[in-house]
Write a protein that holds these residues in place. Structure first.
Motif, PDB file in Angstrom:
ATOM      1  N   TRP A  28      36.237 -22.639  40.643  1.00 54.47           N
ATOM      2  CA  TRP A  28      37.695 -22.620  40.501  1.00 54.47           C
ATOM      3  C   TRP A  28      38.271 -23.598  41.525  1.00 54.47           C
ATOM      4  O   TRP A  28      38.975 -23.223  42.456  1.00 54.47           O
ATOM      5  CB  TRP A  28      38.213 -21.206  40.729  1.00 54.47           C
ATOM      6  N   PHE A  29      37.983 -24.872  41.304  1.00 52.17           N
ATOM      7  CA  PHE A  29      38.367 -25.866  42.316  1.00 52.17           C
ATOM      8  C   PHE A  29      39.828 -26.268  42.168  1.00 52.17           C
ATOM      9  O   PHE A  29      40.480 -25.982  41.163  1.00 52.17           O
ATOM     10  CB  PHE A  29      37.462 -27.093  42.204  1.00 52.17           C
ATOM     11  N   GLY A  30      40.330 -26.932  43.199  1.00 51.58           N
ATOM     12  CA  GLY A  30      41.659 -27.528  43.114  1.00 51.58           C
ATOM     13  C   GLY A  30      42.778 -26.698  43.716  1.00 51.58           C
ATOM     14  O   GLY A  30      43.912 -27.147  43.729  1.00 51.58           O
ATOM     15  N   ASN A  38      43.131 -18.411  51.075  1.00 54.79           N
ATOM     16  CA  ASN A  38      42.706 -17.276  51.896  1.00 54.79           C
ATOM     17  C   ASN A  38      42.246 -16.103  51.040  1.00 54.79           C
ATOM     18  O   ASN A  38      41.294 -15.408  51.407  1.00 54.79           O
ATOM     19  CB  ASN A  38      43.829 -16.835  52.823  1.00 54.79           C
ATOM     20  N   PHE A  39      42.925 -15.877  49.930  1.00 55.22           N
ATOM     21  CA  PHE A  39      42.473 -14.820  49.024  1.00 55.22           C
ATOM     22  C   PHE A  39      41.041 -15.087  48.587  1.00 55.22           C
ATOM     23  O   PHE A  39      40.197 -14.195  48.609  1.00 55.22           O
ATOM     24  CB  PHE A  39      43.380 -14.734  47.797  1.00 55.22           C
ATOM     25  N   ALA A  69      32.240 -14.665  40.364  1.00 56.92           N
ATOM     26  CA  ALA A  69      30.789 -14.789  40.247  1.00 56.92           C
ATOM     27  C   ALA A  69      30.125 -15.296  41.524  1.00 56.92           C
ATOM     28  O   ALA A  69      28.910 -15.445  41.576  1.00 56.92           O
ATOM     29  CB  ALA A  69      30.445 -15.716  39.077  1.00 56.92           C
ATOM     30  N   SER A  70      30.920 -15.568  42.555  1.00 53.86           N
ATOM     31  CA  SER A  70      30.316 -15.997  43.826  1.00 53.86           C
ATOM     32  C   SER A  70      31.299 -15.707  44.948  1.00 53.86           C
ATOM     33  O   SER A  70      32.490 -15.500  44.709  1.00 53.86           O
ATOM     34  CB  SER A  70      30.032 -17.499  43.809  1.00 53.86           C
ATOM     35  N   ASP A  71      30.775 -15.723  46.175  1.00 57.41           N
ATOM     36  CA  ASP A  71      31.691 -15.772  47.308  1.00 57.41           C
ATOM     37  C   ASP A  71      32.230 -17.190  47.415  1.00 57.41           C
ATOM     38  O   ASP A  71      31.750 -18.103  46.742  1.00 57.41           O
ATOM     39  CB  ASP A  71      30.949 -15.377  48.594  1.00 57.41           C
ATOM     40  N   ALA A  72      33.205 -17.386  48.278  1.00 57.87           N
ATOM     41  CA  ALA A  72      33.826 -18.706  48.407  1.00 57.87           C
ATOM     42  C   ALA A  72      32.909 -19.671  49.157  1.00 57.87           C
ATOM     43  O   ALA A  72      32.135 -19.273  50.029  1.00 57.87           O
ATOM     44  CB  ALA A  72      35.156 -18.575  49.124  1.00 57.87           C
ATOM     45  N   TYR A  73      33.007 -20.931  48.785  1.00 58.35           N
ATOM     46  CA  TYR A  73      32.281 -22.009  49.460  1.00 58.35           C
ATOM     47  C   TYR A  73      33.181 -23.240  49.398  1.00 58.35           C
ATOM     48  O   TYR A  73      34.142 -23.277  48.625  1.00 58.35           O
ATOM     49  CB  TYR A  73      30.925 -22.247  48.774  1.00 58.35           C
ATOM     50  N   PHE A  98      38.511 -24.020  49.812  1.00 54.25           N
ATOM     51  CA  PHE A  98      37.367 -23.246  49.325  1.00 54.25           C
ATOM     52  C   PHE A  98      37.624 -22.795  47.898  1.00 54.25           C
ATOM     53  O   PHE A  98      38.769 -22.694  47.458  1.00 54.25           O
ATOM     54  CB  PHE A  98      37.140 -22.025  50.218  1.00 54.25           C
ATOM     55  N   ASN A  99      36.532 -22.531  47.217  1.00 55.10           N
ATOM     56  CA  ASN A  99      36.699 -21.922  45.892  1.00 55.10           C
ATOM     57  C   ASN A  99      35.575 -20.947  45.614  1.00 55.10           C
ATOM     58  O   ASN A  99      34.496 -21.025  46.219  1.00 55.10           O
ATOM     59  CB  ASN A  99      36.786 -22.984  44.775  1.00 55.10           C
ATOM     60  N   VAL A 100      35.849 -20.022  44.725  1.00 57.51           N
ATOM     61  CA  VAL A 100      34.808 -19.136  44.210  1.00 57.51           C
ATOM     62  C   VAL A 100      34.396 -19.646  42.835  1.00 57.51           C
ATOM     63  O   VAL A 100      35.042 -20.532  42.279  1.00 57.51           O
ATOM     64  CB  VAL A 100      35.300 -17.676  44.088  1.00 57.51           C
TER      65      VAL A 100
END
Length: 167
Positions: A28-30, A38-39, A69-73, A98-100
DNA sequence: GCCAACGTTGGC
DNA sequence: GCCAACGTTGGC
């Protein structure tokens, strides 16, 4: 486990795009807003569920359900000079964004803004707050329950649930 | 296309 | 730290 609502412009990335994307998750970039970041970075975890919301389009509203489906990176597009999401102030050592990953669960009928506003049970929803522009907002468990059980699975009058044919 | 509401930037 | 100017979001 928490619940969320995530906005996307269907011209950019629609629920159908998510449905056709990799089943294990799509970044979920951008996101370039600190509160929304932060969320994702601090509060979102795999297994969280979200309403997929179409914004800036003919019929804005909830159109589907998806799952974190993932933690943020770190969001890769912040480092990409050719991306519209490039951020010259971000570095690999100190990423700003960051995005998940998000994965498709199902489409729903469109629950438009007007309909959401109609229900007093949903009056507190962040996405409905006046002037709200956040692309990611928390959804309270009671709000999630109301939408999924009352708006998405309405009982037809005079018919018990048991009378509904099962596959 | 309009415009209200909000976030960010940057001068001081 | 203040705040005006500017840019963006997003419903209508």
């Amino acid at each position: 486990m928490r619940y969320w609502l995530m906005k996307s412009e269907p011209d950019e990335f629609s629920i159908d795009d998510l449905r056709r994307a990799a089943p294990n998750g799509t970044p979920w970039f951008g996101v370039r807003n600190y509160q929304a970041r932060n969320f994702m970075r601090d509060d979102m975890h795999p297994g969280d569920r979200l309403f997929f919301y179409h914004s800036s389009c003919a019929e804005p509203g909830i159109v589907g359900i998806a799952e974190v489906a993932s933690d943020a990176y770190p969001d890769a597009t912040q480092f990409d000079r050719k991306s519209p999401y490039f951020d010259p102030k971000a570095t690999r050592k100190a990423p700003r964004w960051f995005n998940v990953d998000v994965k498709y669960v199902r489409k729903t009928r469109v629950i438009g803004l007007a309909e959401l506003h109609r229900h007093p049970e949903l009056a507190g929803m962040r996405v409905l707050a006046r002037g709200n522009r956040l692309s990611i907002t928390p959804v309270e468990p009671r709000e999630w329950a109301f939408i999924t059980s009352k708006l998405l699975e309405p009982r037809s009058p005079g018919r018990s649930n048991a009378a509904v044919a099962r596959p």
